[in-house]
Enzyme design. Structure first.
Site, PDB file in Angstrom:
ATOM      1  N   ASP A  13       0.810  -1.228   0.000  1.00  0.00           N
ATOM      2  CA  ASP A  13       0.000   0.000   0.000  1.00  0.00           C
ATOM      3  C   ASP A  13       0.837   1.268   0.000  1.00  0.00           C
ATOM      4  O   ASP A  13       0.442   2.295   0.559  1.00  0.00           O
ATOM      5  CB  ASP A  13      -0.971   0.019   1.201  1.00  0.00           C
ATOM      6  N   LYS A  16       1.894   1.927  -5.157  1.00  0.00           N
ATOM      7  CA  LYS A  16       2.430   1.316  -6.381  1.00  0.00           C
ATOM      8  C   LYS A  16       1.525   1.595  -7.585  1.00  0.00           C
ATOM      9  O   LYS A  16       1.996   1.906  -8.670  1.00  0.00           O
ATOM     10  CB  LYS A  16       2.576  -0.211  -6.198  1.00  0.00           C
ATOM     11  N   GLY A  40      -4.416  -4.405  -3.799  1.00  0.00           N
ATOM     12  CA  GLY A  40      -5.413  -3.366  -4.089  1.00  0.00           C
ATOM     13  C   GLY A  40      -4.660  -2.131  -4.503  1.00  0.00           C
ATOM     14  O   GLY A  40      -3.996  -1.505  -3.678  1.00  0.00           O
ATOM     15  N   HIS A  41      -4.674  -1.817  -5.772  1.00  0.00           N
ATOM     16  CA  HIS A  41      -3.900  -0.692  -6.297  1.00  0.00           C
ATOM     17  C   HIS A  41      -4.854   0.403  -6.756  1.00  0.00           C
ATOM     18  O   HIS A  41      -5.736   0.158  -7.579  1.00  0.00           O
ATOM     19  CB  HIS A  41      -3.007  -1.163  -7.443  1.00  0.00           C
ATOM     20  N   GLN A 224       2.067  -6.204  -3.027  1.00  0.00           N
ATOM     21  CA  GLN A 224       2.529  -6.279  -1.635  1.00  0.00           C
ATOM     22  C   GLN A 224       3.832  -5.471  -1.467  1.00  0.00           C
ATOM     23  O   GLN A 224       4.016  -4.495  -2.164  1.00  0.00           O
ATOM     24  CB  GLN A 224       2.712  -7.742  -1.189  1.00  0.00           C
ATOM     25  N   ARG A 305      -5.616   0.518   8.415  1.00  0.00           N
ATOM     26  CA  ARG A 305      -4.198   0.147   8.394  1.00  0.00           C
ATOM     27  C   ARG A 305      -3.534   0.681   9.657  1.00  0.00           C
ATOM     28  O   ARG A 305      -3.848   1.786  10.094  1.00  0.00           O
ATOM     29  CB  ARG A 305      -3.512   0.753   7.163  1.00  0.00           C
ATOM     30  N   ASP A 333       2.687  14.492   1.568  1.00  0.00           N
ATOM     31  CA  ASP A 333       1.685  15.509   1.941  1.00  0.00           C
ATOM     32  C   ASP A 333       0.957  15.174   3.244  1.00  0.00           C
ATOM     33  O   ASP A 333       0.466  16.058   3.937  1.00  0.00           O
ATOM     34  CB  ASP A 333       0.664  15.677   0.807  1.00  0.00           C
TER      35      ASP A 333
HETATM   36  P1  GDP Z   1      -0.654   0.194  -3.556  1.00  0.00           P
HETATM   37  O1  GDP Z   1      -1.262  -1.063  -3.026  1.00  0.00           O
HETATM   38  O2  GDP Z   1       0.805   0.272  -3.289  1.00  0.00           O
HETATM   39  O3  GDP Z   1      -0.989   0.451  -4.996  1.00  0.00           O
HETATM   40  O4  GDP Z   1      -1.321   1.390  -2.708  1.00  0.00           O
HETATM   41  P2  GDP Z   1      -2.880   1.578  -2.372  1.00  0.00           P
HETATM   42  O5  GDP Z   1      -3.570   2.050  -3.592  1.00  0.00           O
HETATM   43  O6  GDP Z   1      -3.413   0.375  -1.696  1.00  0.00           O
HETATM   44  O7  GDP Z   1      -2.795   2.684  -1.254  1.00  0.00           O
HETATM   45  C1  GDP Z   1      -2.212   3.933  -1.484  1.00  0.00           C
HETATM   46  C2  GDP Z   1      -3.267   5.022  -1.246  1.00  0.00           C
HETATM   47  O8  GDP Z   1      -2.639   6.277  -1.195  1.00  0.00           O
HETATM   48  C3  GDP Z   1      -4.281   5.111  -2.374  1.00  0.00           C
HETATM   49  O9  GDP Z   1      -5.496   5.519  -1.844  1.00  0.00           O
HETATM   50  C4  GDP Z   1      -3.698   6.200  -3.269  1.00  0.00           C
HETATM   51  O10 GDP Z   1      -4.698   6.880  -4.019  1.00  0.00           O
HETATM   52  C5  GDP Z   1      -3.088   7.099  -2.251  1.00  0.00           C
HETATM   53  N1  GDP Z   1      -1.891   7.839  -2.690  1.00  0.00           N
HETATM   54  C6  GDP Z   1      -0.884   7.443  -3.497  1.00  0.00           C
HETATM   55  N2  GDP Z   1       0.078   8.380  -3.550  1.00  0.00           N
HETATM   56  C7  GDP Z   1      -0.326   9.386  -2.748  1.00  0.00           C
HETATM   57  C8  GDP Z   1       0.253  10.631  -2.357  1.00  0.00           C
HETATM   58  O11 GDP Z   1       1.350  11.005  -2.735  1.00  0.00           O
HETATM   59  N3  GDP Z   1      -0.475  11.407  -1.480  1.00  0.00           N
HETATM   60  C9  GDP Z   1      -1.688  11.026  -1.012  1.00  0.00           C
HETATM   61  N4  GDP Z   1      -2.316  11.829  -0.180  1.00  0.00           N
HETATM   62  N5  GDP Z   1      -2.257   9.862  -1.354  1.00  0.00           N
HETATM   63  C10 GDP Z   1      -1.572   9.055  -2.200  1.00  0.00           C
HETATM   64  P1  IMO Z   2      -0.867  -4.274  -2.198  1.00  0.00           P
HETATM   65  O1  IMO Z   2      -0.394  -4.841  -3.516  1.00  0.00           O
HETATM   66  C1  IMO Z   2      -0.952  -4.669   2.130  1.00  0.00           C
HETATM   67  C2  IMO Z   2      -1.122  -8.714   3.755  1.00  0.00           C
HETATM   68  C3  IMO Z   2      -2.396  -9.135   4.463  1.00  0.00           C
HETATM   69  C4  IMO Z   2      -1.830 -10.083   5.489  1.00  0.00           C
HETATM   70  C5  IMO Z   2      -0.700 -10.782   4.740  1.00  0.00           C
HETATM   71  C6  IMO Z   2      -1.078 -12.123   4.156  1.00  0.00           C
HETATM   72  O2  IMO Z   2      -2.123  -3.552  -2.261  1.00  0.00           O
HETATM   73  O3  IMO Z   2       0.248  -3.516  -1.546  1.00  0.00           O
HETATM   74  P2  IMO Z   2      -2.572 -12.888   2.093  1.00  0.00           P
HETATM   75  O4  IMO Z   2      -4.025 -12.679   1.813  1.00  0.00           O
HETATM   76  O5  IMO Z   2      -1.672 -12.338   1.048  1.00  0.00           O
HETATM   77  O6  IMO Z   2      -2.232 -14.303   2.440  1.00  0.00           O
HETATM   78  O7  IMO Z   2      -2.310 -12.047   3.449  1.00  0.00           O
HETATM   79  O8  IMO Z   2      -0.352  -9.900   3.686  1.00  0.00           O
HETATM   80  N1  IMO Z   2      -1.305  -8.212   2.375  1.00  0.00           N
HETATM   81  C7  IMO Z   2      -1.206  -6.931   2.033  1.00  0.00           C
HETATM   82  N2  IMO Z   2      -1.013  -5.834   2.795  1.00  0.00           N
HETATM   83  N3  IMO Z   2      -1.034  -4.552   0.784  1.00  0.00           N
HETATM   84  C8  IMO Z   2      -1.197  -5.643   0.011  1.00  0.00           C
HETATM   85  O9  IMO Z   2      -1.158  -5.602  -1.324  1.00  0.00           O
HETATM   86  C9  IMO Z   2      -1.340  -6.909   0.635  1.00  0.00           C
HETATM   87  N4  IMO Z   2      -1.544  -8.146   0.181  1.00  0.00           N
HETATM   88  C10 IMO Z   2      -1.503  -8.951   1.258  1.00  0.00           C
HETATM   89  O10 IMO Z   2      -3.037  -8.034   5.048  1.00  0.00           O
HETATM   90  O11 IMO Z   2      -1.243  -9.367   6.543  1.00  0.00           O
HETATM   91 MG    MG Z   3      -2.834  -1.682  -1.822  1.00  0.00          MG
END
Ligand code: GDP
Ligand code: IMO
Ligand code: MG
Length: 430
Positions: A13, A16, A40-41, A224, A305, A333
């Site tokens: 999270d 990416k 979840g991207h 991840q 989280r 930010d």
């Molecule tokens: P990922 O799993 O690495 O793709 O990240 P997620 O999408 O799960 O979580 C990142 C969250 O932060 C999402 O809601 C993005 O829209 C948000 N995000 C990404 N970059 C930035 C940033 O620079 N500033 C803020 N405020 N939000 C961001």
């Molecule tokens: P993205 O790509 C954050 C965590 C789960 C749990 C552990 C194992 O969005 O960054 P699983 O279902 O994979 O066997 O769960 O890994 N986890 C993540 N945490 N971002 C993710 O993906 C994750 N994918 C799995 O919360 O702790």
């Molecule tokens: Mg994510």
């Protein structure tokens, strides 16, 4: 031609999806190579939010090829429902812009049951998985029982493979007092979706070889983060795949030397979903404040989280293990307006100082962070698109992070929006 791998350097999270979307303007192809729909991207483009789990983040751009490699565990129903939900947002997914590896293993409904059962058995020691069958599907792959995409083309073979898969998985379910599954319960709906899934199926390794020869720029999208890597993460509180950049070769068939630059996506603070050690976790009002401003809720499960200060020790470890060339620093930010900001620069455990996180789960759970404190900045960095517009104190924070993690910033993200991104060094040009 440099191909780039985008990898999470913390516990996932990190942003990416946003960075892959931004970079994919410069790429021809985006490839997922591990994980599954536990990812979840999030992408925010022109006011529209896209939440992608299995589809590579390049899918939203017209004329880009998206590939799901063999290292991904594919839930066929989750894939089809994601295709349907993005189509409602105007993203058309066809075999022209999405290919999936014929040798990718499938997540079947029984895997979800076993995942949830295993978590229930773990009780207080539960991992906090996403409950989507990721772990059990990878276990079946390594145990040589998996049903793979190519098997969908042969109903007789498919039945045989499901029967074989159930011998093992039903034994687990029954031992836990859960009802077993029968073959037709899995086979009948699977045969219904098989033609659609097969329409995307291809030998991805061969396709990547062709694209490589044509000089196409390939972007690999990790899921991840390094600390969730099954070998190098906070085991056993990890996911069931290797999340390192090297996995991109195994999980797609690109071959060694296929990746020239590893971009580590790094949040300006730290978060984690699920259980497991988290040395810089803040269970106080500051942690709650970061979570609130940062909107830190799981994209997949909606779980809050856990939040904490930036852990330079962990990110430096990730930089070394993963061979990160440069980082994309995100969510700076969110730290706007904090009077003081802390950075973890080492750990203490029973009188011993550590400049890395040892492998023992017990030590990982007990280490105390050693902090360095800095003044924060009162000005806003949100939405800034130029380095010169950043407050001096924010730049000081970035420079200190670079120094501590032994790696430089290539990209800076200042909001969820695609265009709020500052390019410092172009990964494709390196
Ligand atoms: P990922 O799993 O690495 O793709 O990240 P997620 O999408 O799960 O979580 C990142 C969250 O932060 C999402 O809601 C993005 O829209 C948000 N995000 C990404 N970059 C930035 C940033 O620079 N500033 C803020 N405020 N939000 C961001
Ligand atoms: P993205 O790509 C954050 C965590 C789960 C749990 C552990 C194992 O969005 O960054 P699983 O279902 O994979 O066997 O769960 O890994 N986890 C993540 N945490 N971002 C993710 O993906 C994750 N994918 C799995 O919360 O702790
Ligand atoms: Mg994510």
């Amino acid at each position: 031609m440099t191909n780039v791998a985008v990898i999470g350097s913390q516990w996932g999270d990190e942003g990416k999806g946003k960075v892959v979307d931004w970079l994919s303007e410069r790429a021809h192809v985006v490839v997922r190579f591990q994980g599954g729909h536990n990812a979840g991207h999030t992408l925010v483009i022109d006011g529209v939010t896209y939440k992608l789990s299995l589809l590579p983040s390049g899918i939203v751009r017209p004329n880009k090829l998206s590939i799901i490699g063999n290292g991904v565990v594919i839930d066929p129903y989750a894939l089809l429902s994601e295709i349907e939900s993005v189509s409602k947002l105007g993203v058309i997914v066809t075999p022209e812009n999405l290919r999936i590896a014929e040798n990718a293993p499938l997540i079947l409904p029984v895997h979800r049951k076993v995942d949830q059962m295993a978590e229930a058995i773990r009780g207080k020691g539960k991992i906090g998985t996403t409950g989507r069958g990721i772990g059990p599907a990878y276990e079946d792959k390594v145990a040589r029982r998996a049903v793979r995409v190519c098997d969908l083309a042969d109903p007789d073979l498919l039945r045989e493979k499901i029967e074989n898969l159930l011998v093992y998985n039903n034994a687990l379910l029954q031992a836990a007092g859960a009802p077993p599954m029968n073959v037709d319960e899995i086979l009948t709906p699977l045969l219904e979706v098989a033609p659609k899934i097969l329409s995307f199926s291809t030998p991805v390794w061969l396709l990547l070889d062709k694209l490589k020869r044509e000089g196409k720029r390939i972007l690999f999208e990790g899921a991840q983060g390094i600390m969730l890597d099954v070998d190098h993460g906070t085991y056993p509180y990890v996911t069931s795949s290797n999340t390192l950049a090297g996995t991109a070769t195994i999980g797609s068939g690109i071959g060694m030397g296929g990746i020239g630059y590893v971009l580590g996506i790094t949040k300006a603070y730290t978060t984690r979903v699920g259980s497991g050690p988290f040395p810089t976790e803040l269970t106080d009002a500051i942690g709650a404040k970061i979570g609130k401003i940062g909107n830190e809720f799981g994209t997949v499960t909606g779980r809050p989280r856990r939040c904490g200060w930036f852990d330079a020790v962990l990110v430096r470890q990730a930089v070394k293990i993963c061979g990160i060339t440069g980082i994309a620093l995100t969510k700076l930010d969110i730290l706007d307006g904090f009077e003081t900001i802390k950075i973890c620069v080492g750990y203490k455990h029973k009188g011993v100082l550590y400049d890395y996180l040892p492998a023992s789960m017990k030590i990982q759970a007990e280490v105390e962070p050693i902090y360095e404190e800095m003044s924060g900045w009162s000005e806003s960095t949100q939405g800034k698109r130029s380095w010169v517009d950043l407050p001096a104190q924010a730049i000081k924070y970035i420079r200190r992070i670079e120094e501590l993690i032994e790696c430089q910033v290539a990209l800076l993200s200042t909001s969820p929006k695609r265009e709020d991104t500052i390019l410092v060094r172009d990964p494709f040009a390196d």
